[in-house]
Motif scaffolding. Structure first.
Motif, PDB file in Angstrom:
ATOM      1  N   LEU A 198      35.428  31.195  56.088  1.00 15.63           N
ATOM      2  CA  LEU A 198      35.837  31.391  54.694  1.00 15.63           C
ATOM      3  C   LEU A 198      34.921  32.390  53.989  1.00 15.63           C
ATOM      4  O   LEU A 198      34.848  32.418  52.760  1.00 15.63           O
ATOM      5  N   ASP A 199      34.216  33.192  54.772  1.00 17.89           N
ATOM      6  CA  ASP A 199      33.430  34.300  54.240  1.00 17.89           C
ATOM      7  C   ASP A 199      33.796  35.525  55.065  1.00 17.89           C
ATOM      8  O   ASP A 199      33.887  35.447  56.296  1.00 17.89           O
ATOM      9  N   LEU A 200      34.030  36.655  54.415  1.00 14.42           N
ATOM     10  CA  LEU A 200      34.511  37.840  55.114  1.00 14.42           C
ATOM     11  C   LEU A 200      33.531  38.330  56.177  1.00 14.42           C
ATOM     12  O   LEU A 200      33.952  38.766  57.253  1.00 14.42           O
ATOM     13  N   ILE A 244      34.318  45.514  49.311  1.00 15.88           N
ATOM     14  CA  ILE A 244      34.726  44.333  48.537  1.00 15.88           C
ATOM     15  C   ILE A 244      33.504  43.671  47.904  1.00 15.88           C
ATOM     16  O   ILE A 244      33.536  43.233  46.746  1.00 15.88           O
ATOM     17  N   TYR A 245      32.407  43.596  48.658  1.00 15.60           N
ATOM     18  CA  TYR A 245      31.174  43.012  48.092  1.00 15.60           C
ATOM     19  C   TYR A 245      30.669  43.871  46.929  1.00 15.60           C
ATOM     20  O   TYR A 245      30.226  43.357  45.898  1.00 15.60           O
ATOM     21  N   TRP A 246      30.757  45.176  47.085  1.00 12.79           N
ATOM     22  CA  TRP A 246      30.310  46.101  46.027  1.00 12.79           C
ATOM     23  C   TRP A 246      31.194  45.974  44.772  1.00 12.79           C
ATOM     24  O   TRP A 246      30.710  45.996  43.647  1.00 12.79           O
ATOM     25  N   LYS A 263      36.508  32.414  46.453  1.00 13.10           N
ATOM     26  CA  LYS A 263      36.214  33.054  45.165  1.00 13.10           C
ATOM     27  C   LYS A 263      37.054  34.313  44.966  1.00 13.10           C
ATOM     28  O   LYS A 263      37.530  34.598  43.868  1.00 13.10           O
ATOM     29  N   LEU A 264      37.242  35.064  46.052  1.00 14.49           N
ATOM     30  CA  LEU A 264      38.051  36.290  45.958  1.00 14.49           C
ATOM     31  C   LEU A 264      39.510  35.963  45.650  1.00 14.49           C
ATOM     32  O   LEU A 264      40.178  36.701  44.921  1.00 14.49           O
ATOM     33  N   GLU A 301      40.404  33.538  43.785  1.00 13.37           N
ATOM     34  CA  GLU A 301      40.428  33.146  42.365  1.00 13.37           C
ATOM     35  C   GLU A 301      40.297  34.348  41.430  1.00 13.37           C
ATOM     36  O   GLU A 301      41.030  34.463  40.449  1.00 13.37           O
ATOM     37  N   ILE A 302      39.359  35.253  41.731  1.00 14.68           N
ATOM     38  CA  ILE A 302      39.101  36.361  40.799  1.00 14.68           C
ATOM     39  C   ILE A 302      40.011  37.565  41.062  1.00 14.68           C
ATOM     40  O   ILE A 302      40.258  38.372  40.162  1.00 14.68           O
ATOM     41  N   GLY A 303      40.515  37.676  42.291  1.00 14.32           N
ATOM     42  CA  GLY A 303      41.382  38.814  42.635  1.00 14.32           C
ATOM     43  C   GLY A 303      40.592  40.109  42.810  1.00 14.32           C
ATOM     44  O   GLY A 303      39.422  40.207  42.446  1.00 14.32           O
ATOM     45  N   ILE A 304      41.247  41.091  43.370  1.00 14.77           N
ATOM     46  CA  ILE A 304      40.644  42.413  43.582  1.00 14.77           C
ATOM     47  C   ILE A 304      41.442  43.429  42.786  1.00 14.77           C
ATOM     48  O   ILE A 304      42.683  43.399  42.787  1.00 14.77           O
ATOM     49  N   ASP A 305      40.742  44.305  42.106  1.00 20.37           N
ATOM     50  CA  ASP A 305      41.373  45.310  41.247  1.00 20.37           C
ATOM     51  C   ASP A 305      42.456  46.069  42.020  1.00 20.37           C
ATOM     52  O   ASP A 305      42.229  46.539  43.132  1.00 20.37           O
ATOM     53  N   ALA A 306      43.626  46.196  41.398  1.00 19.59           N
ATOM     54  CA  ALA A 306      44.779  46.819  42.057  1.00 19.59           C
ATOM     55  C   ALA A 306      44.519  48.251  42.503  1.00 19.59           C
ATOM     56  O   ALA A 306      45.079  48.713  43.501  1.00 19.59           O
ATOM     57  N   LYS A 307      43.631  48.962  41.772  1.00 17.70           N
ATOM     58  CA  LYS A 307      43.417  50.376  42.116  1.00 17.70           C
ATOM     59  C   LYS A 307      42.677  50.546  43.451  1.00 17.70           C
ATOM     60  O   LYS A 307      42.700  51.624  44.044  1.00 17.70           O
ATOM     61  N   TYR A 308      42.000  49.477  43.911  1.00 15.13           N
ATOM     62  CA  TYR A 308      41.306  49.542  45.198  1.00 15.13           C
ATOM     63  C   TYR A 308      42.140  48.971  46.353  1.00 15.13           C
ATOM     64  O   TYR A 308      41.787  49.173  47.521  1.00 15.13           O
TER      65      TYR A 308
END
Length: 493
Positions: free
Chosen positions: A132-134, A185-187, A196-197, A199-206
């Motif tokens: 559960l960790d990348l 992703i960590y950056w 956690k990812l 829940e918070i999501g990743i910005d669509a532009k990336y």
């Protein structure tokens, strides 16, 4: 549960391997090594069954979670299971002892080292499905290459070194971009924790670039067309147990990655690239089925059929329909059982006649009837006959595909017809027909270990064909939650 059951599942095979490493059989016949490896793998299978029984199917959250600090402020050792991953763990622990039993007939030299490689590989494969960790996922995902590279390169056929390096380079190069994506992703997010990812999501532009980086790794390992060419070579040169692990488990790691990460972390990009997946999946289903029809080597035919079956899997995953994703998971479980059995069936006749060429056989139905009956069952399961586990997965995938894209579903349906063609033609040429090769008359039917292995694979193939509820009930809530989360994230972007 206070007991670290997932860490136990991951570490027990490695513990068994270390025990083998520091022990020597006084008789020199490797019997101690076989018994230790078999005992270790069976205990691990029983623990995984207990895990399944203890698993709460009514909730979609990750269960049995273990979270420990590993590298301060950066990486946590975090493992857990949900309804999707638990089935792959059970498949891994079920197939491994059967591989260990099969080495009685197929591996003649350095058996102890071979068993060490199999046990270490089991640890890595279970780790992939628990992570559960990348970063932890990446380490397990890539570490599995090493024992398989050794299995092909040391115990393989005449071209084993070429095939081993081709396998290693294809899969490693594909994963370099995934490592870059994980660092990115960590950056971007400040964490590599999968929960956690979510829940918070990743910005669509990336998302598009990150999705492509993960895709580069998963596409090679699935394998998808056109980066599938390493698979037939690896299968042909690998020993029987290596082919079984490669087909049954290693290919499923990428399918699992598509579900867990491509859909879960990058919903916007997954929506954008769905036409690409559909195109490559349909090409894989149809094109590699035609290639399978042209094969004269049994192992190569089954290897190309694996590419076609995994084409159905990737198609079903990206339909983003409940039936499609459930069908893909069941198809992967079924393919794990059936492809393992088919490679073992090839191994049975190869150990006796030292040939994998289809034209070396024919008319063996009256000579080895037990083998012929079990081979027929797995052939019919591979082509998706109703009443076998292969039918359930393909039927659900096509249902999901028809809901999402009618044309793609119609084209994919051609793969079912072609699958029947190449599997039945294989069976006809090997088992029926005239007995031209007089040497075949000396063949012996299945021995006890071969009969036990193939029967152990036949029982779940038939059971889940008639009664797939245990599989569907396990994955239903997790798949539904994944689709809902995907749709919510898509709408919010």
């Amino acid at each position: 549960m206070s007991f670290p059951i997932l860490s136990s599942l991951i570490l027990l095979p490695t513990t068994g391997a270390l025990f083998l490493f520091f022990t020597k059989d006084k008789n020199g016949n490797n019997s101690t090594a076989k018994y230790v490896a078999l005992f270790t793998s069976i205990v691990n299978f029983l623990i995984s069954i207990y895990l399944w029984i203890s698993f709460d199917q009514s909730i979609s959250d990750f269960q049995f979670v273990e979270d420990r600090r590993w590298i301060e402020g950066f990486i946590n050792y975090k493992v857990g299971v949900d309804g999707i991953s638990i089935l792959f763990i059970i498949l891994t622990t079920f197939i491994t002892p059967l591989c260990i039993i099969s080495v009685n007939n197929s591996v003649k030299n350095r058996l102890r080292d071979f068993l060490i490689a199999i046990l270490i590989m089991e640890s890595f494969m279970i780790g992939v499905f628990c992570a559960l960790d990348l970063v932890v996922f990446y380490l397990f995902f890539e570490a599995g290459l090493i024992p398989m590279f050794l299995i092909i390169g040391i115990w393989g056929g005449p071209k084993r070194v070429y095939s081993a390096f081709k396998f290693f380079l294809y899969t490693l190069l594909g994963s370099v971009l995934m490592l870059v994506a994980i660092i990115s992703i960590y950056w971007i997010s400040g964490t590599t924790d999968v929960v956690k990812l979510y829940e918070i999501g990743i910005d669509a532009k990336y998302q598009n670039l990150l999705w492509l980086a993960f895709f580069s790794s998963f596409a090679v390992k699935t394998p998808m067309w056109p980066v599938h060419t390493w698979l037939p070579d690896a299968h042909v040169e690998a020993p029987t147990a290596g082919s079984v692990l490669l087909a049954a488990i290693l290919l499923k790691m990428a399918g699992y990655g598509f579900i867990r990460f491509s859909l879960g972390l990058f919903p916007v990009a997954s929506d954008v690239f769905t036409p690409l997946i559909y195109t490559l999946s349909v090409i894989a289903i149809i094109f590699t089925s035609f290639i399978a029809l042209m094969q004269e080597d049994m192992k190569k035919l089954i290897a190309y059929s694996s590419v076609a079956h995994m084409g159905f899997v990737t198609l079903g995953i990206f339909t983003l329909q409940q039936q499609g994703i459930e069908g893909s998971i069941i198809q992967m479980i079924s393919h794990g059982l059936v492809s393992a059995a088919l490679f073992l069936c090839v191994g049975v006749v190869y150990d006796r006649m030292h040939s994998r060429m289809i034209n070396s056989y024919g008319g063996i139905v009256s000579i080895i009837p037990k083998y012929s009956i079990l081979f027929m069952l797995f052939t019919l399961a591979a082509l998706g006959l109703p009443g076998t586990s292969g039918f359930i997965g393909e039927f659900l995938i096509l249902m999901g595909a028809f809901k999402d894209n009618f044309l793609v579903a119609v084209l994919a349906s051609l793969g079912v017809i072609l699958g029947a063609a190449y599997m039945l033609w294989l069976y006809k040429r090997v088992v029926f027909g005239k007995l031209v090769n007089e040497d075949l008359k000396q063949m012996l039917d299945l021995n006890k270990s071969e009969y036990v292995i193939l029967t152990c694979l036949a029982i779940p193939t038939l059971f889940f064909g008639f009664y797939p509820d245990p599989l569907i009930n396990t994955i239903e809530v997790s798949v539904s939650d994944l689709i809902n989360m995907h749709n919510i994230n898509l709408a919010s972007k």
